[in-house]
Design a protein around this motif. Sequence first.
Motif, mmCIF file in Angstrom:
data_model
loop_
_atom_site.group_PDB
_atom_site.id
_atom_site.type_symbol
_atom_site.label_atom_id
_atom_site.label_comp_id
_atom_site.label_asym_id
_atom_site.label_seq_id
_atom_site.Cartn_x
_atom_site.Cartn_y
_atom_site.Cartn_z
ATOM 1 N N SER A 298 0.934 -1.037 -0.024
ATOM 2 C CA SER A 298 -0.141 0.026 0.215
ATOM 3 C C SER A 298 0.879 1.330 -0.063
ATOM 4 C CB SER A 298 -0.985 -0.073 1.171
ATOM 5 O OG SER A 298 -0.033 0.308 2.382
ATOM 6 N N LYS A 299 0.417 2.205 -0.276
ATOM 7 C CA LYS A 299 0.920 3.783 -0.241
ATOM 8 C C LYS A 299 1.474 3.714 0.972
ATOM 9 C CE LYS A 299 0.361 8.261 -1.932
ATOM 10 N NZ LYS A 299 -0.003 8.957 -3.233
ATOM 11 N N GLN A 300 0.865 3.670 1.980
ATOM 12 C CA GLN A 300 1.370 3.961 3.474
ATOM 13 C C GLN A 300 2.718 2.980 3.634
ATOM 14 O OE1 GLN A 300 -1.869 3.005 3.034
ATOM 15 N NE2 GLN A 300 -2.682 5.277 3.290
ATOM 16 N N GLY B 298 8.183 7.180 2.699
ATOM 17 C CA GLY B 298 9.680 7.242 2.921
ATOM 18 C C GLY B 298 10.755 6.367 2.293
ATOM 19 N N ARG B 299 10.292 5.429 1.227
ATOM 20 C CA ARG B 299 11.175 4.408 0.671
ATOM 21 C C ARG B 299 11.118 4.680 -0.608
ATOM 22 N NH1 ARG B 299 9.451 -1.175 2.541
ATOM 23 N NH2 ARG B 299 11.100 -1.753 1.595
ATOM 24 N N VAL B 300 10.240 5.626 -1.010
ATOM 25 C CA VAL B 300 10.325 5.786 -2.671
ATOM 26 C C VAL B 300 10.387 7.339 -2.551
ATOM 27 C CG1 VAL B 300 8.792 4.038 -3.526
ATOM 28 C CG2 VAL B 300 7.590 6.034 -2.801
ATOM 29 N N PRO B 301 10.976 8.009 -3.889
ATOM 30 C CA PRO B 301 11.072 9.429 -4.066
ATOM 31 C C PRO B 301 9.927 10.227 -3.764
ATOM 32 C CG PRO B 301 12.288 8.364 -5.834
ATOM 33 C CD PRO B 301 11.303 7.107 -4.976
ATOM 34 N N PRO B 302 9.993 11.543 -3.093
ATOM 35 C CA PRO B 302 8.597 12.283 -2.761
ATOM 36 C C PRO B 302 7.600 12.335 -4.129
ATOM 37 C CG PRO B 302 10.414 13.160 -1.858
ATOM 38 C CD PRO B 302 10.964 12.084 -2.650
ATOM 39 N N TYR B 303 8.055 12.783 -5.221
ATOM 40 C CA TYR B 303 7.278 12.966 -6.366
ATOM 41 C C TYR B 303 6.603 11.543 -6.716
ATOM 42 C CZ TYR B 303 10.763 10.803 -9.601
ATOM 43 O OH TYR B 303 11.608 10.005 -10.082
ATOM 44 N N TRP C 267 7.077 0.582 -9.180
ATOM 45 C CA TRP C 267 6.099 1.067 -9.312
ATOM 46 C C TRP C 267 5.734 1.770 -10.941
ATOM 47 C CZ3 TRP C 267 10.161 3.206 -6.692
ATOM 48 C CH2 TRP C 267 10.609 4.201 -7.532
ATOM 49 N N ARG C 268 4.625 2.025 -11.031
ATOM 50 C CA ARG C 268 4.388 2.146 -12.742
ATOM 51 C C ARG C 268 4.955 3.418 -13.245
ATOM 52 N NH1 ARG C 268 -0.008 -1.258 -14.744
ATOM 53 N NH2 ARG C 268 -0.283 -2.676 -13.090
ATOM 54 N N GLY C 269 6.321 3.647 -12.984
ATOM 55 C CA GLY C 269 6.753 4.917 -13.419
ATOM 56 C C GLY C 269 7.184 4.962 -14.735
ATOM 57 N N PHE D 106 5.932 9.181 -4.503
ATOM 58 C CA PHE D 106 4.783 9.066 -3.567
ATOM 59 C C PHE D 106 3.665 9.845 -3.939
ATOM 60 C CE2 PHE D 106 2.727 9.522 0.726
ATOM 61 C CZ PHE D 106 2.776 8.362 0.990
ATOM 62 N N GLN D 107 3.870 11.138 -4.439
ATOM 63 C CA GLN D 107 2.709 11.755 -4.563
ATOM 64 C C GLN D 107 1.974 11.580 -5.828
ATOM 65 O OE1 GLN D 107 1.776 15.067 -3.050
ATOM 66 N NE2 GLN D 107 3.589 14.324 -1.675
ATOM 67 N N THR D 108 2.517 10.854 -6.963
ATOM 68 C CA THR D 108 1.843 10.578 -8.028
ATOM 69 C C THR D 108 1.335 9.138 -8.266
ATOM 70 O OG1 THR D 108 3.881 10.391 -9.195
ATOM 71 C CG2 THR D 108 2.717 12.404 -9.330
ATOM 72 N N GLN D 109 1.878 7.985 -7.487
ATOM 73 C CA GLN D 109 1.500 6.687 -7.717
ATOM 74 C C GLN D 109 0.864 6.278 -6.577
ATOM 75 O OE1 GLN D 109 2.547 5.058 -10.631
ATOM 76 N NE2 GLN D 109 3.468 7.124 -11.276
ATOM 77 N N SER D 110 0.028 5.474 -6.616
ATOM 78 C CA SER D 110 -0.810 4.671 -5.627
ATOM 79 C C SER D 110 -0.567 2.881 -5.450
ATOM 80 C CB SER D 110 -2.101 4.826 -5.837
ATOM 81 O OG SER D 110 -2.701 4.636 -7.321
ATOM 82 N N GLN D 111 -0.046 2.356 -6.668
ATOM 83 C CA GLN D 111 0.163 0.969 -6.696
ATOM 84 C C GLN D 111 1.655 0.790 -6.741
ATOM 85 O OE1 GLN D 111 -2.213 0.272 -10.283
ATOM 86 N NE2 GLN D 111 -3.122 -1.452 -8.968
ATOM 87 N N TYR D 112 2.162 -0.088 -5.560
ATOM 88 C CA TYR D 112 3.494 -0.373 -5.541
ATOM 89 C C TYR D 112 3.549 -1.944 -5.393
ATOM 90 C CZ TYR D 112 3.993 4.527 -4.383
ATOM 91 O OH TYR D 112 3.711 5.924 -4.510
ATOM 92 N N MET D 113 4.879 -2.448 -5.626
ATOM 93 C CA MET D 113 5.151 -3.764 -5.449
ATOM 94 C C MET D 113 6.671 -4.095 -4.718
ATOM 95 S SD MET D 113 2.864 -5.641 -7.028
ATOM 96 C CE MET D 113 2.976 -6.933 -8.233
ATOM 97 N N GLU D 114 6.685 -4.996 -3.897
ATOM 98 C CA GLU D 114 8.000 -5.067 -3.197
ATOM 99 C C GLU D 114 8.612 -6.522 -3.416
ATOM 100 O OE1 GLU D 114 7.962 -3.845 0.744
ATOM 101 O OE2 GLU D 114 10.187 -4.496 1.034
ATOM 102 N N CYS D 115 9.662 -6.473 -3.751
ATOM 103 C CA CYS D 115 10.643 -7.768 -3.875
ATOM 104 C C CYS D 115 10.778 -8.145 -2.255
ATOM 105 C CB CYS D 115 11.835 -7.725 -4.533
ATOM 106 S SG CYS D 115 12.919 -9.176 -4.477
#
Length: 181
Positions: free
Chosen positions: A126-128, A132-137, A156-158, A139-148
């Motif tokens: 989740s975003k939460q 603090g583990r992804v760049p602030p920009y 993330w879908r950058g 975090f502002q723009t993405q809502s879906q994340y995956m972690e290894c």
Amino acid sequence: MEGKKIKGFLLKGVRLIETLKFIVDNNVGKLAKWLRIMGYDTLFFNGTNDSRMVSTALNEERVILTRDTQIMRRRVVTSGRLKAILIQSDKPELQMRQVINDLNLDCRFKPFALCLECNQPLLERSKQQVEGRVPPYVFQTQSQYMECPTCHRIYWRGTHWQAMTRKLNKFEECQRKEEGF
Ligand SMILES: [Zn+2]
């Protein structure tokens, strides 16, 4: 909807994802990342002892991808007990096309399901959880994340993701064109 789309590809390749796994020789190392992007469980063999690679492939039922003709001459390969593909080109893109065509791979059946570095299945975050583990920009723009779970890289879908998706589309278009002939 993105989720639906991915599900469709999954269904199309459901038989393959259960059975098709790879081990990539270091002489065609770039293939590992591409196969992982597509969702194929792929080991990268970085040793010098070919017998080791062959026994891993046998034990784990992996298809060997290599440019080494010696491996192709082994009895276990010529007898058909172990599947190996001799890669023709030294260009990664042509290598990828050969694999896709020879095995009739679905280019996008489970995109971005595996860590590109360590081949581990990615976990949704989740975003939460990534604050603090992804760049602030990001975090502002993405809502879906995956972690290894192994190297803890966050995906993330950058722009990188988009560039790779475009390339997957390109592979898929090529395949469709060839099927058309
Ligand atoms: Zn990883």
